[in-house]
Design a protein around this motif. Structure first.
Motif, PDB file in Angstrom:
ATOM      1  N   ARG A   1       0.838  -1.192   0.000  1.00  0.00           N
ATOM      2  CA  ARG A   1       0.000   0.000   0.000  1.00  0.00           C
ATOM      3  C   ARG A   1       0.880   1.251   0.000  1.00  0.00           C
ATOM      4  O   ARG A   1       1.913   1.282   0.665  1.00  0.00           O
ATOM      5  CB  ARG A   1      -0.927   0.017   1.225  1.00  0.00           C
ATOM      6  CG  ARG A   1      -2.038  -1.019   1.142  1.00  0.00           C
ATOM      7  CD  ARG A   1      -3.007  -0.882   2.312  1.00  0.00           C
ATOM      8  NE  ARG A   1      -4.143  -1.783   2.185  1.00  0.00           N
ATOM      9  CZ  ARG A   1      -5.256  -1.506   1.505  1.00  0.00           C
ATOM     10  NH1 ARG A   1      -5.383  -0.317   0.904  1.00  0.00           N
ATOM     11  NH2 ARG A   1      -6.234  -2.385   1.428  1.00  0.00           N
ATOM     12  N   LYS A   2       0.454   2.273  -0.749  1.00  0.00           N
ATOM     13  CA  LYS A   2       1.213   3.516  -0.847  1.00  0.00           C
ATOM     14  C   LYS A   2       0.270   4.706  -0.760  1.00  0.00           C
ATOM     15  O   LYS A   2      -0.867   4.674  -1.247  1.00  0.00           O
ATOM     16  CB  LYS A   2       1.971   3.586  -2.179  1.00  0.00           C
ATOM     17  CG  LYS A   2       3.072   2.545  -2.354  1.00  0.00           C
ATOM     18  CD  LYS A   2       4.324   2.903  -1.569  1.00  0.00           C
ATOM     19  CE  LYS A   2       5.455   1.940  -1.873  1.00  0.00           C
ATOM     20  NZ  LYS A   2       6.680   2.278  -1.131  1.00  0.00           N
ATOM     21  N   THR A   3       0.776   5.768  -0.155  1.00  0.00           N
ATOM     22  CA  THR A   3       0.064   7.043  -0.123  1.00  0.00           C
ATOM     23  C   THR A   3       0.757   8.017  -1.049  1.00  0.00           C
ATOM     24  O   THR A   3       1.847   7.751  -1.577  1.00  0.00           O
ATOM     25  CB  THR A   3       0.053   7.618   1.296  1.00  0.00           C
ATOM     26  OG1 THR A   3       1.406   7.942   1.670  1.00  0.00           O
ATOM     27  CG2 THR A   3      -0.539   6.621   2.283  1.00  0.00           C
TER      28      THR A   3
ATOM     29  N   ALA B   1       2.168  10.715  -0.137  1.00  0.00           N
ATOM     30  CA  ALA B   1       3.433  11.082   0.519  1.00  0.00           C
ATOM     31  C   ALA B   1       4.500  10.023   0.289  1.00  0.00           C
ATOM     32  O   ALA B   1       5.672  10.346   0.038  1.00  0.00           O
ATOM     33  CB  ALA B   1       3.198  11.285   2.019  1.00  0.00           C
ATOM     34  N   ASP B   2       4.111   8.748   0.360  1.00  0.00           N
ATOM     35  CA  ASP B   2       5.073   7.669   0.107  1.00  0.00           C
ATOM     36  C   ASP B   2       5.663   7.786  -1.290  1.00  0.00           C
ATOM     37  O   ASP B   2       6.873   7.662  -1.489  1.00  0.00           O
ATOM     38  CB  ASP B   2       4.399   6.299   0.255  1.00  0.00           C
ATOM     39  CG  ASP B   2       3.953   6.013   1.677  1.00  0.00           C
ATOM     40  OD1 ASP B   2       4.585   6.547   2.612  1.00  0.00           O
ATOM     41  OD2 ASP B   2       2.976   5.257   1.844  1.00  0.00           O
ATOM     42  N   LEU B   3       4.828   8.010  -2.250  1.00  0.00           N
ATOM     43  CA  LEU B   3       5.281   8.052  -3.642  1.00  0.00           C
ATOM     44  C   LEU B   3       6.157   9.273  -3.901  1.00  0.00           C
ATOM     45  O   LEU B   3       7.087   9.219  -4.718  1.00  0.00           O
ATOM     46  CB  LEU B   3       4.070   8.037  -4.585  1.00  0.00           C
ATOM     47  CG  LEU B   3       3.306   6.699  -4.630  1.00  0.00           C
ATOM     48  CD1 LEU B   3       1.961   6.875  -5.306  1.00  0.00           C
ATOM     49  CD2 LEU B   3       4.134   5.645  -5.346  1.00  0.00           C
ATOM     50  N   ARG B   4       5.856  10.361  -3.220  1.00  0.00           N
ATOM     51  CA  ARG B   4       6.685  11.562  -3.414  1.00  0.00           C
ATOM     52  C   ARG B   4       8.087  11.368  -2.862  1.00  0.00           C
ATOM     53  O   ARG B   4       9.042  11.973  -3.352  1.00  0.00           O
ATOM     54  CB  ARG B   4       6.009  12.763  -2.752  1.00  0.00           C
ATOM     55  CG  ARG B   4       4.806  13.283  -3.510  1.00  0.00           C
ATOM     56  CD  ARG B   4       4.066  14.360  -2.730  1.00  0.00           C
ATOM     57  NE  ARG B   4       2.931  14.869  -3.487  1.00  0.00           N
ATOM     58  CZ  ARG B   4       2.004  15.679  -2.984  1.00  0.00           C
ATOM     59  NH1 ARG B   4       2.081  16.046  -1.688  1.00  0.00           N
ATOM     60  NH2 ARG B   4       1.006  16.100  -3.745  1.00  0.00           N
ATOM     61  N   ARG B   5       8.218  10.510  -1.830  1.00  0.00           N
ATOM     62  CA  ARG B   5       9.522  10.309  -1.208  1.00  0.00           C
ATOM     63  C   ARG B   5      10.375   9.282  -1.945  1.00  0.00           C
ATOM     64  O   ARG B   5      11.595   9.330  -1.860  1.00  0.00           O
ATOM     65  CB  ARG B   5       9.336   9.853   0.252  1.00  0.00           C
ATOM     66  CG  ARG B   5       8.899  10.960   1.209  1.00  0.00           C
ATOM     67  CD  ARG B   5       9.048  10.488   2.650  1.00  0.00           C
ATOM     68  NE  ARG B   5       8.220   9.317   2.914  1.00  0.00           N
ATOM     69  CZ  ARG B   5       6.985   9.376   3.427  1.00  0.00           C
ATOM     70  NH1 ARG B   5       6.457  10.564   3.715  1.00  0.00           N
ATOM     71  NH2 ARG B   5       6.306   8.277   3.648  1.00  0.00           N
ATOM     72  N   GLN B   6       9.740   8.348  -2.637  1.00  0.00           N
ATOM     73  CA  GLN B   6      10.506   7.224  -3.174  1.00  0.00           C
ATOM     74  C   GLN B   6      11.171   7.581  -4.508  1.00  0.00           C
ATOM     75  O   GLN B   6      10.817   8.573  -5.167  1.00  0.00           O
ATOM     76  CB  GLN B   6       9.608   6.004  -3.350  1.00  0.00           C
ATOM     77  CG  GLN B   6       8.646   6.100  -4.522  1.00  0.00           C
ATOM     78  CD  GLN B   6       7.841   4.816  -4.690  1.00  0.00           C
ATOM     79  OE1 GLN B   6       7.465   4.169  -3.735  1.00  0.00           O
ATOM     80  NE2 GLN B   6       7.578   4.458  -5.938  1.00  0.00           N
TER      81      GLN B   6
ATOM     82  N   ALA C   1       0.030   0.038  -4.645  1.00  0.00           N
ATOM     83  CA  ALA C   1       0.987   0.508  -5.645  1.00  0.00           C
ATOM     84  C   ALA C   1       1.008  -0.462  -6.828  1.00  0.00           C
ATOM     85  O   ALA C   1       0.989  -1.691  -6.648  1.00  0.00           O
ATOM     86  CB  ALA C   1       2.382   0.619  -5.036  1.00  0.00           C
TER      87      ALA C   1
END
Length: 837
Positions: free
Chosen positions: A741-743, A745-750, A786
């Motif tokens: 699972r991704k948010t 915010a998660d995707l912006r950081r990776q 994701a």
């Protein structure tokens, strides 16, 4: 050397394939998996002894027209054209459609003149001054044309056209200054051109060149006098071949108004059918001429469906003619039409022989005669021996034979039978050496042996193709110019890839060019818009011009406007419009179009019903599914479009009917049919039975994705370990990095990774659009999961039946954002229990 019957073992394979393709593929499956795919040998190409080449199509057209003018003008001056030479060079920097310097050397010494088309290179008016100069002074008495020739041209079959030529040629030879006879000769070329009616190897340009030459001679001889109706019909046909449809229709209107006796009505009717493909014009109170019958059946086939076209052709006695089979077999699929493909090659061989007045004989001897006539072409003026020169007829016959061979290869490939393609290649090796266009057929065979789309051709095939480009570019039809794009890495074709892009405009026409030879204009600009206006009845051209102007997803209003002339009757245009409507305010229009399409062709009903069901119009969709189940004859297509209907029945508690429909779909053994039954079992809680059906897709089609998706979905929905080991393996295969699972915010950081791109019409599902996604988005997560590819996307979408979608997209200019909206899903969850009263 083998006879025709012995050589055509591949035809027998194909004739059996329609009824037995499935059993054949079953028998071959183990063998295919156990052995490497064999590759046929391709004999080395021998460059024909011709030291010439035309850098552009325009130079070739001008050369061929002037060559004919010189040949016939010499007869008018009582001279021998043999030994004359024609050279043509395009003037550097000349604006489109170009200017050409022409030099003619002969008994009177060299003469030079310029040819500068006002509209396009096939405009007969362009060549009138040249014709006058070449004819010289002399009486030009005009008498009646040959009445029997006009009758034979209306019959339209090859034997009649050859008889017409035999009657007309001595008359023109004796009276080369008679404008009426040249008008009749132009119409003979038009009749031949109309027989170029298939969609791959058809090429009317060689006949168009001759038509234009005789029209120019007729106008030069007639002087200021008005053209005859016969000449006007021939000129309208020239516009048809150049895809100047609007001008042609205006000319036909003028001809009909002036033709008070209705003498030319069969011709104007046939040409209107060729332009519009409107089957509504096909119904006649009188029995149609052969010319009209052919165009009527072709319009029924291409605008409505093959069944109606074949029925009409049978009624009118066209069913076994080479020209009709050439036109029909290319578009008609399904077991009931496989005989068309199987019969095509023998018919084309026989018809090609008739073009050269040969007696029926073996294929090898027919090919030898055709090749000899083609090679006898000196590409320079010569004393005419017929109205339509032997080399033009021979090239047409060879083109039709190559087209039939190619069609067999593509049909076998479409049936998943590469071994049969290999057998056909082996059996025809020696015969293919006789074909000037062998490079094109070898490329078709190579593509037919692949299980995936060709990305490039081997060097030896590209070498043969390059020699054909250099030596005989006139033998390459529009459809085959694109082959050069797959040979750009070869030194023989080292040039810019942009030169091979298709869909560009041939100046002054509605023709779309491809390849570096045509000298076409860019895909955008005033000429593109002018070309669109010239060919408003061509579904292909209308779409290409829409894409050129608006990109791959043109606005709905522009699509409906562009196809305005076609939406009442043309199934292809209606389907394109349905696929491009993407605004809820246009759903009424979409439903009307879908219902019209279903009325025209019952084979489209089920697929159109899916479109409506996905938009919530289930009542209209159900009517169309019922019509499809009652009348559709193509079981594979139908079986792939019944899943939503089965779910609709299950939701209404009609379990018995739903299972009956699903089981009939699965019996076809298509992947879609098997999936429909598996989906039904899944929703009914019969999970073991569902698993067996999904496994059949894996085993039969070597596609484990639906089965893996089922196991992953089962774990997400139910969480128990009924399929624990299977779910572990499926998750590892479908989500190698884990189901995460991704948010936002998660995707912006990776770090950057793969996403699902939504750029083309097929990539941006209409339901996605209505949920808030846009063209150009990159889909990164579905309902919190994701995803990196389409398989993961489809799996994640199936984890819930909720009628809303929450997605995370990377939108150019905005970065990662969350989008949420209504979304109608295919259902996998339990069937609702009936409510107690």
């Amino acid at each position: 050397m083998r006879t025709t019957t012995a050589v055509l073992g591949g035809v027998l394979i194909l004739a059996l394939a329609g009824a037995g393709a499935y059993s054949y593929r079953q028998r071959q499956e183990t063998r295919r998996l156990a052995t490497a795919q064999p590759v046929p040998s391709f004999a080395p190409y021998v460059k024909p002894p011709r030291p010439w080449r035309w850098p552009t199509e325009g130079e070739w057209v001008v050369h061929e027209v002037v060559r004919s003018l010189v040949s016939w003008s010499a007869l008018a001056r009582n001279e021998d054209p043999a030994g004359s030479q024609v050279t043509v060079h395009r003037v550097a920097g000349a604006e489109e459609p170009g200017a050409f310097e022409v030099t003619v050397t002969g008994p009177r010494g060299p003469s030079r003149f310029n040819v500068q088309p006002a509209t396009h290179v096939w405009d007969a008016a362009t060549y009138v001054d040249a014709a006058k100069a070449l004819l010289g002074s002399g009486e030009a008495p005009m008498r009646d044309a040959v009445p029997e020739v006009d009758t034979l041209l209306l019959a339209g079959d090859t034997a009649s056209l050859r008889r017409a030529d035999a009657l007309l040629f001595p008359q023109v030879s004796a009276r080369p200054r008679d404008a009426n006879l040249h008008d009749q000769a132009a119409l003979l070329f038009a009749s031949h051109g109309l027989k170029e009616a298939d969609r791959v190897y058809a090429d009317a340009r060689p006949f168009l060149n001759g038509l234009v030459a005789h029209l120019a001679l007729a106008r030069a001889l007639r002087g200021a006098a008005a053209p005859t109706l016969r000449g006007q019909v021939a000129a309208a046909a020239a516009d048809v071949f150049a895809w100047r449809q609007t001008d042609a229709m205006a000319s036909l209107d003028r001809i009909d108004a002036a033709d008070t006796e209705g003498r030319w009505k069969p011709w104007t009717h046939a040409l209107r059918l060729r332009i519009t493909l409107d089957p509504r014009l096909a119904s006649l109170e009188r029995r149609p001429t052969g010319l009209e019958a052919f165009e009527s059946a072709r319009a029924l086939q291409l605008s409505w469906n093959c069944e109606q076209g074949v029925k009409a052709a049978t009624t009118w006695g066209l069913a076994k003619s080479a020209a009709w089979v050439r036109a029909a077999a290319e578009s008609c699929s399904g077991p009931e039409f496989q005989d068309l493909v199987g019969e095509s090659l023998p018919l084309q061989v026989e018809d090609a022989g008739r073009l050269l007045d040969l007696k029926a004989g073996p294929l090898d001897s027919t090919l030898d005669a055709l090749q000899a006539a083609s090679l006898a072409n000196t590409h320079q003026p010569a004393r005419p021996t017929s109205i339509v020169p032997p080399h033009v007829r021979a090239d047409a016959g060879l083109r039709h034979i190559v087209g039939a061979w190619s069609m067999m290869v593509r049909s076998l490939n479409g049936l998943g039978m590469p071994e049969a393609v290999q057998e056909l290649a082996r059996d025809t090796e020696a015969l293919r050496n006789r074909l000037p266009q062998r490079a094109l057929l070898d490329m078709d065979i190579h593509a037919g042996l692949q299980w995936q789309r060709v990305q490039s051709f081997p060097a030896e095939l590209c070498g043969g193709y390059a020699k054909l480009v250099v030596d005989r570019p006139d033998l390459i039809p529009d459809s085959a110019w694109g082959n050069g794009y797959f040979c750009l890495g070869q030194p023989q074709l080292r040039m810019a890839s942009a030169e091979w892009i298709s869909g560009l405009v041939v100046p002054g026409t509605g023709l779309l060019g491809a390849g570096p030879w045509r000298g076409v204009l860019k895909g955008k600009g005033p000429e593109t818009e002018a070309a669109r206006r010239r060919a408003p009845w061509s579904t292909e051209r209308v779409w290409r011009f829409l894409v050129a102007a608006h990109g791959p997803m043109p606005p709905t209003a522009e699509v409906l406007k562009a196809y305005e002339k076609l939406l009442d009757y043309n199934a292809t245009a209606i389907k394109v419009a349905i696929d491009t409507i993407h605004d809820a305010t246009d759903d009424d229009t979409l439903q009307q179009l879908a219902e019209r399409l279903c009325e025209i062709d019952v084979e489209t009903c089920a697929e159109s019903a899916v479109d409506l069901a996905q938009l919530g119009r289930e009542e209209a969709a159900e009517r169309m599914w019922k019509r499809a189940l009652a009348g559709a004859r193509e079981p594979i297509g139908l079986s792939t479009s019944l899943g939503w209907y089965v779910n609709l029945l299950l939701d209404r508690g009609e379990e018995r009917e739903a299972l009956g429909v699903a089981q009939s779909a699965a019996q076809v053994y298509s992947a879609g049919g098997l999936f429909t039954l598996a989906n039904a079992y899944e929703r009914l809680g019969r999970f073991r039975e569902a698993a067996r059906e999904y496994a059949k897709i894996t085993q039969r089609y070597e596609n484990p994705v639906p089965e893996n998706t089922f196991y992953v979905r089962y774990r997400q929905r139910y969480g128990n370990d009924q399929f624990g080991a299977e779910a572990d393996r499926a998750t590892a295969a479908l989500f190698p990095g884990g189901l995460v699972r991704k948010t936002v915010a998660d995707l912006r950081r990776q770090a950057p990774r793969d996403f699902v791109e939504l750029r083309q019409p097929g990539e941006l599902d209409e339901r996605f659009r209505r949920a808030g996604l846009r063209q150009g988005d990159f889909l990164a997560a579905v309902d919190g999961f994701a995803i990196e590819n389409r398989e993961q996307m489809v799996a994640a979408l199936s984890f819930t039946d909720e009628p809303t979608l929450t997605a995370i997209v990377m939108r150019p200019g905005s970065g990662f954002i969350e989008v949420s909206g209504p979304y109608r899903r295919r259902k996998y969850g339990p069937v609702p229990k009936p409510q107690r009263r």
